[in-house]
Design an enzyme around this catalytic site. Sequence first.
Site, PDB file in Angstrom:
ATOM      1  N   TYR A   1       0.840  -1.212   0.000  1.00 47.99           N
ATOM      2  CA  TYR A   1       0.000   0.000   0.000  1.00 47.99           C
ATOM      3  C   TYR A   1       0.871   1.256   0.000  1.00 47.99           C
ATOM      4  O   TYR A   1       0.744   2.115  -0.866  1.00 47.99           O
ATOM      5  CB  TYR A   1      -0.904  -0.041   1.223  1.00 47.99           C
ATOM      6  CG  TYR A   1      -1.895   1.100   1.328  1.00 47.99           C
ATOM      7  CD1 TYR A   1      -3.023   1.144   0.519  1.00 47.99           C
ATOM      8  CD2 TYR A   1      -1.710   2.117   2.258  1.00 47.99           C
ATOM      9  CE1 TYR A   1      -3.945   2.188   0.634  1.00 47.99           C
ATOM     10  CE2 TYR A   1      -2.631   3.157   2.382  1.00 47.99           C
ATOM     11  CZ  TYR A   1      -3.746   3.179   1.564  1.00 47.99           C
ATOM     12  OH  TYR A   1      -4.653   4.216   1.693  1.00 47.99           O
TER      13      TYR A   1
ATOM     14  N   THR B   1      -1.003   6.647  18.311  1.00 48.93           N
ATOM     15  CA  THR B   1      -1.971   7.728  18.074  1.00 48.93           C
ATOM     16  C   THR B   1      -2.384   7.812  16.607  1.00 48.93           C
ATOM     17  O   THR B   1      -1.655   7.393  15.712  1.00 48.93           O
ATOM     18  CB  THR B   1      -1.395   9.109  18.469  1.00 48.93           C
ATOM     19  OG1 THR B   1      -0.337   9.448  17.563  1.00 48.93           O
ATOM     20  CG2 THR B   1      -0.897   9.118  19.900  1.00 48.93           C
TER      21      THR B   1
ATOM     22  N   ARG C   1     -10.913  -1.196   9.708  1.00 47.12           N
ATOM     23  CA  ARG C   1     -10.242  -0.011  10.253  1.00 47.12           C
ATOM     24  C   ARG C   1     -10.792   0.283  11.645  1.00 47.12           C
ATOM     25  O   ARG C   1     -11.876  -0.163  12.018  1.00 47.12           O
ATOM     26  CB  ARG C   1     -10.396   1.177   9.303  1.00 47.12           C
ATOM     27  CG  ARG C   1      -9.413   1.072   8.159  1.00 47.12           C
ATOM     28  CD  ARG C   1      -9.558   2.179   7.153  1.00 47.12           C
ATOM     29  NE  ARG C   1     -10.639   1.929   6.227  1.00 47.12           N
ATOM     30  CZ  ARG C   1     -10.924   2.709   5.181  1.00 47.12           C
ATOM     31  NH1 ARG C   1     -10.198   3.780   4.958  1.00 47.12           N
ATOM     32  NH2 ARG C   1     -11.928   2.421   4.368  1.00 47.12           N
TER      33      ARG C   1
ATOM     34  N   GLU D   1       4.164   1.781  -0.567  1.00 42.86           N
ATOM     35  CA  GLU D   1       5.061   2.007  -1.714  1.00 42.86           C
ATOM     36  C   GLU D   1       4.264   2.189  -3.003  1.00 42.86           C
ATOM     37  O   GLU D   1       4.659   2.947  -3.878  1.00 42.86           O
ATOM     38  CB  GLU D   1       6.066   0.856  -1.859  1.00 42.86           C
ATOM     39  CG  GLU D   1       7.013   0.691  -0.664  1.00 42.86           C
ATOM     40  CD  GLU D   1       8.064   1.806  -0.533  1.00 42.86           C
ATOM     41  OE1 GLU D   1       7.888   2.899  -1.096  1.00 42.86           O
ATOM     42  OE2 GLU D   1       9.070   1.562   0.158  1.00 42.86           O
TER      43      GLU D   1
ATOM     44  N   TYR E   1      -5.134  -3.234  19.381  1.00 44.63           N
ATOM     45  CA  TYR E   1      -3.889  -3.874  18.966  1.00 44.63           C
ATOM     46  C   TYR E   1      -2.732  -3.150  19.650  1.00 44.63           C
ATOM     47  O   TYR E   1      -2.631  -1.926  19.566  1.00 44.63           O
ATOM     48  CB  TYR E   1      -3.705  -3.811  17.443  1.00 44.63           C
ATOM     49  CG  TYR E   1      -4.852  -4.404  16.638  1.00 44.63           C
ATOM     50  CD1 TYR E   1      -5.702  -5.376  17.188  1.00 44.63           C
ATOM     51  CD2 TYR E   1      -5.088  -4.000  15.325  1.00 44.63           C
ATOM     52  CE1 TYR E   1      -6.755  -5.915  16.453  1.00 44.63           C
ATOM     53  CE2 TYR E   1      -6.133  -4.538  14.577  1.00 44.63           C
ATOM     54  CZ  TYR E   1      -6.963  -5.483  15.158  1.00 44.63           C
ATOM     55  OH  TYR E   1      -8.005  -6.005  14.423  1.00 44.63           O
TER      56      TYR E   1
HETATM   57  P1  NAD Z   1     -12.707   1.978   0.203  1.00 47.11           P
HETATM   58  O1  NAD Z   1     -12.036   0.662   0.270  1.00 47.11           O
HETATM   59  O2  NAD Z   1     -14.049   2.125   0.818  1.00 47.11           O
HETATM   60  O3  NAD Z   1     -12.809   2.494  -1.292  1.00 47.11           O
HETATM   61  C1  NAD Z   1     -11.948   2.087  -2.329  1.00 47.11           C
HETATM   62  C2  NAD Z   1     -12.784   1.819  -3.557  1.00 47.11           C
HETATM   63  O4  NAD Z   1     -11.912   1.453  -4.645  1.00 47.11           O
HETATM   64  C3  NAD Z   1     -13.754   0.640  -3.375  1.00 47.11           C
HETATM   65  O5  NAD Z   1     -15.035   0.995  -3.865  1.00 47.11           O
HETATM   66  C4  NAD Z   1     -13.129  -0.489  -4.185  1.00 47.11           C
HETATM   67  O6  NAD Z   1     -14.074  -1.423  -4.642  1.00 47.11           O
HETATM   68  C5  NAD Z   1     -12.466   0.302  -5.300  1.00 47.11           C
HETATM   69  N1  NAD Z   1     -11.355  -0.419  -5.951  1.00 47.11           N
HETATM   70  C6  NAD Z   1     -10.348  -1.089  -5.353  1.00 47.11           C
HETATM   71  N2  NAD Z   1      -9.530  -1.615  -6.292  1.00 47.11           N
HETATM   72  C7  NAD Z   1     -10.030  -1.257  -7.499  1.00 47.11           C
HETATM   73  C8  NAD Z   1      -9.645  -1.497  -8.836  1.00 47.11           C
HETATM   74  N3  NAD Z   1      -8.555  -2.230  -9.136  1.00 47.11           N
HETATM   75  N4  NAD Z   1     -10.401  -0.984  -9.836  1.00 47.11           N
HETATM   76  C9  NAD Z   1     -11.524  -0.267  -9.575  1.00 47.11           C
HETATM   77  N5  NAD Z   1     -11.947  -0.005  -8.303  1.00 47.11           N
HETATM   78  C10 NAD Z   1     -11.197  -0.489  -7.283  1.00 47.11           C
HETATM   79  O7  NAD Z   1     -11.671   3.032   0.858  1.00 47.11           O
HETATM   80  P2  NAD Z   1     -11.811   4.599   1.102  1.00 47.11           P
HETATM   81  O8  NAD Z   1     -11.556   4.843   2.532  1.00 47.11           O
HETATM   82  O9  NAD Z   1     -13.024   5.128   0.482  1.00 47.11           O
HETATM   83  O10 NAD Z   1     -10.528   5.134   0.314  1.00 47.11           O
HETATM   84  C11 NAD Z   1     -10.623   5.770  -0.944  1.00 47.11           C
HETATM   85  C12 NAD Z   1      -9.244   6.239  -1.354  1.00 47.11           C
HETATM   86  O11 NAD Z   1      -8.722   7.165  -0.400  1.00 47.11           O
HETATM   87  C13 NAD Z   1      -8.218   5.107  -1.473  1.00 47.11           C
HETATM   88  O12 NAD Z   1      -7.394   5.343  -2.596  1.00 47.11           O
HETATM   89  C14 NAD Z   1      -7.418   5.240  -0.200  1.00 47.11           C
HETATM   90  O13 NAD Z   1      -6.096   4.783  -0.364  1.00 47.11           O
HETATM   91  C15 NAD Z   1      -7.450   6.741   0.059  1.00 47.11           C
HETATM   92  N6  NAD Z   1      -7.278   7.028   1.481  1.00 47.11           N
HETATM   93  C16 NAD Z   1      -8.300   6.842   2.363  1.00 47.11           C
HETATM   94  C17 NAD Z   1      -8.080   7.094   3.713  1.00 47.11           C
HETATM   95  C18 NAD Z   1      -9.180   6.939   4.738  1.00 47.11           C
HETATM   96  O14 NAD Z   1      -8.897   7.125   5.911  1.00 47.11           O
HETATM   97  N7  NAD Z   1     -10.410   6.653   4.392  1.00 47.11           N
HETATM   98  C19 NAD Z   1      -6.828   7.510   4.154  1.00 47.11           C
HETATM   99  C20 NAD Z   1      -5.812   7.659   3.224  1.00 47.11           C
HETATM  100  C21 NAD Z   1      -6.043   7.430   1.888  1.00 47.11           C
HETATM  101  N1  UDP Z   2      -6.478  -0.897  15.562  1.00 47.00           N
HETATM  102  C1  UDP Z   2      -6.874  -1.462  16.767  1.00 47.00           C
HETATM  103  N2  UDP Z   2      -7.957  -2.287  16.765  1.00 47.00           N
HETATM  104  C2  UDP Z   2      -8.678  -2.562  15.643  1.00 47.00           C
HETATM  105  C3  UDP Z   2      -8.276  -1.973  14.418  1.00 47.00           C
HETATM  106  C4  UDP Z   2      -7.158  -1.155  14.427  1.00 47.00           C
HETATM  107  O1  UDP Z   2      -6.270  -1.221  17.811  1.00 47.00           O
HETATM  108  O2  UDP Z   2      -9.665  -3.318  15.737  1.00 47.00           O
HETATM  109  C5  UDP Z   2      -5.326   0.013  15.574  1.00 47.00           C
HETATM  110  C6  UDP Z   2      -4.260  -0.275  14.514  1.00 47.00           C
HETATM  111  O3  UDP Z   2      -3.330  -1.222  14.988  1.00 47.00           O
HETATM  112  C7  UDP Z   2      -3.654   1.102  14.313  1.00 47.00           C
HETATM  113  C8  UDP Z   2      -4.822   2.056  14.529  1.00 47.00           C
HETATM  114  O4  UDP Z   2      -5.796   1.317  15.264  1.00 47.00           O
HETATM  115  O5  UDP Z   2      -2.675   1.358  15.289  1.00 47.00           O
HETATM  116  C9  UDP Z   2      -5.432   2.565  13.233  1.00 47.00           C
HETATM  117  O6  UDP Z   2      -5.702   1.435  12.431  1.00 47.00           O
HETATM  118  P1  UDP Z   2      -6.447   1.528  11.035  1.00 47.00           P
HETATM  119  O7  UDP Z   2      -6.396   0.165  10.429  1.00 47.00           O
HETATM  120  O8  UDP Z   2      -7.766   2.168  11.208  1.00 47.00           O
HETATM  121  O9  UDP Z   2      -5.590   2.567  10.168  1.00 47.00           O
HETATM  122  P2  UDP Z   2      -4.018   2.782   9.917  1.00 47.00           P
HETATM  123  O10 UDP Z   2      -3.205   1.870  10.776  1.00 47.00           O
HETATM  124  O11 UDP Z   2      -3.841   2.504   8.469  1.00 47.00           O
HETATM  125  O12 UDP Z   2      -3.820   4.196  10.293  1.00 47.00           O
END
Ligand code: NAD
Ligand code: UDP
Length: 313
Positions: A146, A211, A187, A148, A205
Site C-alpha cells: 500500500y 496515536t 479499520r 510504496e 492492537y
Molecule cells: P474503500 O475501500 O471504501 O474504497 C476504495 C474503492 O476502490 C472501493 O469501492 C473499491 O471497490 C475500489 N477499488 C479497489 N480496487 C479497485 C480497482 N482495481 N479498480 C476499480 N476499483 C477499485 O476506501 P476509502 O476509505 O473510500 O478510500 C478511498 C481512497 O482514499 C483510497 O485510494 C485510499 O487509499 C485513500 N485514502 C483513504 C483514507 C481513509 O482514511 N479513508 C486515508 C488515506 C487514503
Molecule cells: N487498531 C486497533 N484495533 C482494531 C483496528 C485497528 O487497535 O480493531 C489500531 C491499529 O493497529 C492502528 C490504529 O488502530 O494502530 C489505526 O488502524 P487503522 O487500520 O484504522 O488505520 P491505519 O493503521 O492505516 O492508520
Amino acid sequence: MIIKRVLVTGGAGFLGSHLCDVLVKQGHDVICLDNFFTGRKKNVEHLIDSHNFELMRHDITMPVFLEVDQIYNLACPASPIHYQYNAVKTIKTSVMGAINVLGLAKRVKARVLQASTSEVYGDPTIHPQNEAYWGNVNPIGIRSCYDEGKRVAETLFFDYHRMNNVDIRIMRIFNTYGPRMHPDDGRVVSNFIVQALGKKDITIYGDGSQTRSFCYVDDLIDGMMRLMNAEGVQGPINMGNPREFTIKELAEKVIELTASPSKIVYKSLPSDDPKQRRPDITLATEKLGWNPEVMLEQGLKKTIEYFSKLIDC
Ligand code: NAD
Ligand code: UDP
C-alpha cells in the site's frame, strides 16, 4: 458554476460514494467507476436514477477510454486487512491505476486528483508530519504494498506532469471515518463501533498508546473538492483533522457514546504499525482556506447512528 464531466474511480467505496453525492447534487455529470472489491452498489444505489449519474464496473488496472474534464482517482483498498489480502493486486491497482488515469488525463486534457495517503510517511520520525517530510517507510513489510504503491503513484503523477504537462493534484489523506465504511472494513473506527454496538470485546492492537488523528468524511470531501477546483495548487497537500488521540482514548470514547457494556481486550500489534500520526495542515489552510470543522465526538455520533441502523436492518 460550470457543469463538468467527472470520473470518480473507486466511486462506490466509502469516500468515493460521498464525493459522488456532492458532485451529483451540484449538477455535474458523474461517472462512478468501481470493481466492487471493497465498495458496494448499495453505497450509490440512491444515485442510480439521477440523470447525471452513471455506474461503471471496471478494474482500473485496465485502461479506460472516456471523455471527461476531471478525474478523482480513489480506486484502491484502504484498510490494512483488505489491501494485504492480495498485496500484488494492491500494488497493481495503485501503479497501473495511476498510469491508466494519467494516460486518460493526458489524452483528453483532464485535471486528475490522486487520493494519496499519510502512509507515504510510514512510521514517521517527525511529528506532526508536513509535506516536506520524505517519510520512513519499510519497503519490504506487510504494509509496503500500500505505502510504496501510493508513493510510486505520486512519482508517476509528477513525472506525467513534468513530461506531458498533465494537470495534477495530490492530496495526502489522514485517517478518515464516517457513515458507509464497510462494517467488516477492519479499520479502527468502524471496528470499535461495530464491536461496541454488538456488545463484543473491543480489540485494541498493542497497548493502545499509538496515536491517530481522525477526520470526519464531510470535512475531507470538502477539502478534496477545494483542491481539485483551486488554481495553482498542485500539492502534495495534507488533509486530515489535526486533533490527535491514542487508540485507547478512541476505544473509551466509543464505549461512552454507545453506552456499551463491552470490555477492552488487547491483541498483538501488527508489524510496521505507525506509532504516531498527526497532519500538519498549514498548507491546506493557507492555500485552500480549509479547516476541518467536525469534532471527534460529533462525527462519532453520526457514524454510530449509521451503524445502529445498519445492524438493525
Ligand atoms: P474503500 O475501500 O471504501 O474504497 C476504495 C474503492 O476502490 C472501493 O469501492 C473499491 O471497490 C475500489 N477499488 C479497489 N480496487 C479497485 C480497482 N482495481 N479498480 C476499480 N476499483 C477499485 O476506501 P476509502 O476509505 O473510500 O478510500 C478511498 C481512497 O482514499 C483510497 O485510494 C485510499 O487509499 C485513500 N485514502 C483513504 C483514507 C481513509 O482514511 N479513508 C486515508 C488515506 C487514503
Ligand atoms: N487498531 C486497533 N484495533 C482494531 C483496528 C485497528 O487497535 O480493531 C489500531 C491499529 O493497529 C492502528 C490504529 O488502530 O494502530 C489505526 O488502524 P487503522 O487500520 O484504522 O488505520 P491505519 O493503521 O492505516 O492508520
